[in-house]
Scaffold this motif. Structure first.
Motif: not given
Length: 78
Positions: A34-42, A50-55, A71-74
């Motif tokens: 499971l992977c999670n990408s979190q996008y920030f403004s600065d 924004g967020v992208k989660t791959e289940f 930031t990315w986590s798995t």
């Protein structure tokens, strides 16, 4: 031979034109994770935009927008 070189140059130029300057790509999510990408403004990563989660079952959920501050986590699927 020249046609091949020109084709590669055109393809590379088109690819670079579609990627915003300074964009940071998230790593690929491997099968079985499971992977999670979190996008920030600065760069300080204080404002989540924004967020992208791959289940584990292959589904993908996204919201917001993609930026160059990420930031990315798995974690392994169980």
């Amino acid at each position: 031979m020249i046609r091949r070189v020109l084709a590669v140059v055109v393809l590379a130029t088109a690819t670079l034109a579609t990627v915003p300057a300074g964009a940071q790509a998230a790593p690929l999510c491997r099968a079985g994770y499971l992977c999670n990408s979190q996008y920030f403004s600065d760069a300080a990563r204080t404002n989540l935009v924004g967020v992208k989660t791959e289940f584990c079952n292959g589904e993908v959920s996204t919201w917001g927008r993609v930026t160059g501050y990420l930031t990315w986590s798995t974690s392994p699927c169980t």
